[in-house]
Structure formats: structure tokens, C-alpha cells
Scaffold this active site. Structure first.
Site, PDB file in Angstrom:
ATOM      1  N   VAL A  13       1.110  -1.363  -0.001  1.00  0.00           N
ATOM      2  CA  VAL A  13       0.026  -0.129  -0.485  1.00  0.00           C
ATOM      3  C   VAL A  13       1.183   1.485   0.266  1.00  0.00           C
ATOM      4  O   VAL A  13       1.756   1.405  -0.321  1.00  0.00           O
ATOM      5  CB  VAL A  13      -1.080  -0.008   1.099  1.00  0.00           C
ATOM      6  CG1 VAL A  13      -1.568  -1.037   1.641  1.00  0.00           C
ATOM      7  CG2 VAL A  13      -0.103   0.120   2.727  1.00  0.00           C
ATOM      8  N   GLU A  15       2.716   4.763   0.645  1.00  0.00           N
ATOM      9  CA  GLU A  15       3.911   5.214   1.821  1.00  0.00           C
ATOM     10  C   GLU A  15       3.286   5.941   3.156  1.00  0.00           C
ATOM     11  O   GLU A  15       4.056   6.994   2.896  1.00  0.00           O
ATOM     12  CB  GLU A  15       5.396   5.692   1.073  1.00  0.00           C
ATOM     13  CG  GLU A  15       5.745   5.505  -0.355  1.00  0.00           C
ATOM     14  CD  GLU A  15       6.753   4.201   0.764  1.00  0.00           C
ATOM     15  OE1 GLU A  15       7.424   4.035   0.477  1.00  0.00           O
ATOM     16  OE2 GLU A  15       5.549   2.847   1.043  1.00  0.00           O
ATOM     17  N   LYS A  20       0.299   1.492   6.499  1.00  0.00           N
ATOM     18  CA  LYS A  20       0.934  -0.411   6.695  1.00  0.00           C
ATOM     19  C   LYS A  20       0.917  -0.495   7.719  1.00  0.00           C
ATOM     20  O   LYS A  20       0.486  -1.828   7.936  1.00  0.00           O
ATOM     21  CB  LYS A  20       2.447   0.573   6.399  1.00  0.00           C
ATOM     22  CG  LYS A  20       3.125   0.884   4.756  1.00  0.00           C
ATOM     23  CD  LYS A  20       4.278   1.276   4.927  1.00  0.00           C
ATOM     24  CE  LYS A  20       4.406   1.038   3.023  1.00  0.00           C
ATOM     25  NZ  LYS A  20       4.681   0.274   1.752  1.00  0.00           N
ATOM     26  N   SER A  42       9.321   1.267  -0.362  1.00  0.00           N
ATOM     27  CA  SER A  42      10.155   2.002  -1.403  1.00  0.00           C
ATOM     28  C   SER A  42      11.479   2.267  -0.719  1.00  0.00           C
ATOM     29  O   SER A  42      12.417   2.975  -0.989  1.00  0.00           O
ATOM     30  CB  SER A  42       9.785   2.897  -2.536  1.00  0.00           C
ATOM     31  OG  SER A  42       8.657   3.927  -2.422  1.00  0.00           O
ATOM     32  N   HIS A  63      11.497  -5.232  -2.358  1.00  0.00           N
ATOM     33  CA  HIS A  63      11.108  -3.764  -3.313  1.00  0.00           C
ATOM     34  C   HIS A  63      11.236  -4.196  -4.172  1.00  0.00           C
ATOM     35  O   HIS A  63      11.883  -4.257  -4.887  1.00  0.00           O
ATOM     36  CB  HIS A  63      11.774  -3.026  -2.744  1.00  0.00           C
ATOM     37  CG  HIS A  63      11.791  -1.365  -3.621  1.00  0.00           C
ATOM     38  ND1 HIS A  63      13.051  -0.648  -3.545  1.00  0.00           N
ATOM     39  CD2 HIS A  63      10.660  -1.057  -4.331  1.00  0.00           C
ATOM     40  CE1 HIS A  63      12.529   0.102  -3.990  1.00  0.00           C
ATOM     41  NE2 HIS A  63      11.487  -0.196  -4.561  1.00  0.00           N
TER      42      HIS A  63
END
Length: 324
Positions: A13, A15, A20, A42, A63
Site C-alpha cells: 500500500v 508510503e 501500513k 520503497s 521492494h
């Protein structure tokens, strides 16, 4: 509930740390016994995200890169508590799906996002420096990058890029740390303010037609470009190549990436650093560490301290030793 009994669950989901955490709490109980929970973040440090987990030893970063079906790299990020078994299982998974893994230690932005972030931010900063957008984009592709930095910003969304910066600022404030101003974010924030949020939102640095064609937004010149003449395209190319290599050296110096091989492979397969260079650190070797440091100092004098050679580079430059 559809995930019940899975050996591996990957959260992917936005950032946002709170989002999260919510998704982790909801999905993690569905894992099979000793299953692995991974985040596709990321930028956000894995150790912090794992604080929400009931089993931090089984929590790791996986990632992926966009577009996932075409990009061959997966960056595996070890958190402070990630177990060797979790790392081994993650390596097995990445290879089973036909991707190439690199393994890095925990840090904000890890390896690839930190390096690639300098590319897109430098592209935005060049607009603030008065360099026409067309020169920035064409110089990037002439240097061997798959697409220009402004194209990338449009594709990933200027809103998302700006949001990631705001999250970083909030995290730093919570930790009692002051983040230094970063190149390019002024232009990115201004574009969001102007309603130019990226391709998915209808347009950013480019305007997009229904037939799939695109053209640079005509108002860019009004907001950013000056009547500057005599722009050296080779200088633009150097700025884009050097800023990423310098950041890679800093990351290597910090021990986030532990091998020259992982740095080179990660930069080519994950973020599109030009293949002719052999990768970010091989580009430094090819140039010669002494010559690279000299050019980096010249760029720092002209454009800012972000180009100043790290200590590790200066040590190697003194003997003209390569990165091995």
C-alpha cells in the site's frame, strides 16, 4: 481471509506508516506458521514498520520495481530483527519468480530509492536552475537513461513524491532531527500546488492526449525557466550521472549496501542507470577515482554541496584505487 495459510504475504500500500501498520495488523494473522510478512515499501525503514508485527524476526522488505512484470530486480531489505531464515526464504521466493535479488541493510530509502531519488530530484532542480525541460529530458536519454527524470516524476506521481518527503519530515521531527533542504522539492511542491500532479491526475510536467501522445506542458517556461542561453548538455548529463554515483558511494560508505556487485546490479536492473557504465560504482572506476573526485568537486562548487566527494571517495582518490 483469502490469504489464510499463505507462506508469504507482501503488503504494497501507499508510503504512509499508519496505513501500513493497519494493513499489517489485519493481514499478518492469516500467515501460515513461520510464514514471512514482507513490505514492498520503497522508502520507509523496515525496522520501524516491523514494530507493528507480532513476529519481527519474520518481517522483511521486498521492494519491487515498476512496471513489475518487466523490471528484473527485487531489493531485499533486512530489518534489525529479521532472521537468517526469513532472509533465506525471501531469497528463495525472489529466485523462484525469476527475479534477480540484491540484499541491503535497513535505512530510509535503502539503496535503490536513495540513488534514484537523486536522479529525479536533480531533474526537477535543473528547472529551478533555469535549464529548459526539453534539454533536461533529452540529455538524460542521450546519456543512456531509459527515460528522463521529469517523465519519471509524472509516472510515479508528483503527489506521491511530495507525500514521501512530507512523511520523511514528520519522521525526522518525531526523532528530533532536522532534515536539510533537498534539491528539487521546491519545484515538485510548486507543481502540486499548481494542480499538475502527474500523469494519472491528468498531467504534470507533460500534457497527455487521448491518443497516447504527450508534450511538455507549455506553462513550464512561465513558472520555472529563465532566458538562460548556452546550456551545456554534457554538463546536464554529468550532473545526472555523478549525483547518483556520489549517493551510491555514501550508501556503500554507510554499509547499507555491502558489495560493489549489489550496487552495480541494483543500479542497472532496478533504476535504469545506463548499462554502458557497468553500474554506479563501476562508472566511478571507469572514470578513475581521482578524476571522478576532481569532477565532483567542480560540480559541488558550481551547484551545491550534494556533489561534494564523500570521505571514502577521497581516500580512494588519493591512491586512485577502484571500488572492488
Amino acid at each position: 481471509e483469502d490469504l489464510e495459510g499463505c507462506d508469504l504475504i507482501i503488503e504494497a500500500v501507499f508510503e504512509d506508516r499508519a496505513l501500513k501498520a493497519t494493513v499489517t495488523k489485519e493481514a499478518e494473522p492469516m500467515l501460515a506458521k513461520d510464514g514471512i510478512f514482507a513490505s514492498n515499501t520503497s522508502t520507509l525503514p523496515i525496522t520501524g514498520l516491523a514494530e507493528t508485527s507480532a513476529n519481527p524476526a519474520n518481517f522483511i522488505g521486498l521492494h519491487f520495481f515498476s512496471p513489475v512484470d518487466r523490471m528484473p530486480l527485487v531489493e531485499i531489505i533486512k530489518g534489525r530483527d529479521t532472521s537468517d531464515e526469513t532472509l533465506a526464504g525471501s531469497l528463495d521466493f525472489v529466485q523462484q519468480i525469476g527475479k534477480t535479488p540484491i540484499v541491503v541493510n535497513d535505512s530510509r530509502g535503502f539503496f535503490t530509492s536513495r540513488v534514484f531519488g537523486t536522479y529525479i530530484r536533480e531533474g526537477a532542480q535543473m528547472l529551478e536552475d533555469g535549464i529548459p525541460a526539453a534539454v533536461v529530458e533529452n540529455a538524460a536519454t542521450d546519456a543512456g537513461f531509459p527515460v528522463g527524470p521529469l517523465t519519471v516524476l509524472d509516472q510515479v506521481s508528483l503527489t506521491l513524491t511530495n507525500s514521501a518527503r512530507q512523511q520523511a519530515l514528520r519522521d525526522a521531527e518525531a526523532e528530533g532531527v532536522t532534515l536539510a533542504p533537498a534539491a528539487g522539492y521546491g519545484v515538485i511542491a510548486k507543481m502540486v500546488e499548481l494542480g499538475r500532479e502527474g500523469r494519472a491526475a491528468g498531467g504534470g510536467f507533460y500534457s497527455y492526449s487521448e491518443d497516447g501522445t504527450k508534450a511538455l506542458w507549455p506553462d513550464l517556461a512561465k513558472h520555472f525557466e529563465t532566458a538562460r542561453t548556452g546550456v551545456d548538455a554534457k554538463e546536464v548529463e554529468d550532473r545526472l550521472l555523478y549525483i547518483q554515483a556520489i549517493e551510491a558511494i555514501r550508501i556503500f560508505e554507510e554499509g547499507v549496501v555491502e558489495t560493489v556487485r549489489d550496487a552495480n546490479i541494483g543500479s542497472i536492473l532496478g533504476i535504469g542507470y545506463p548499462r554502458w557504465t557497468g553500474g554506479v560504482l563501476q562508472f566511478v572506476n571507469m572514470t578513475g577515482t581521482a578524476a571522478f573526485a576532481e569532477r565532483a568537486n567542480a560540480l559541488a562548487d558550481a551547484y551545491g554541496e550534494r556533489y561534494r566527494p564523500p570521505t571514502l571517495l577521497l581516500e580512494k582518490a588519493a591512491r586512485n584505487d577502484p571500488f572492488v
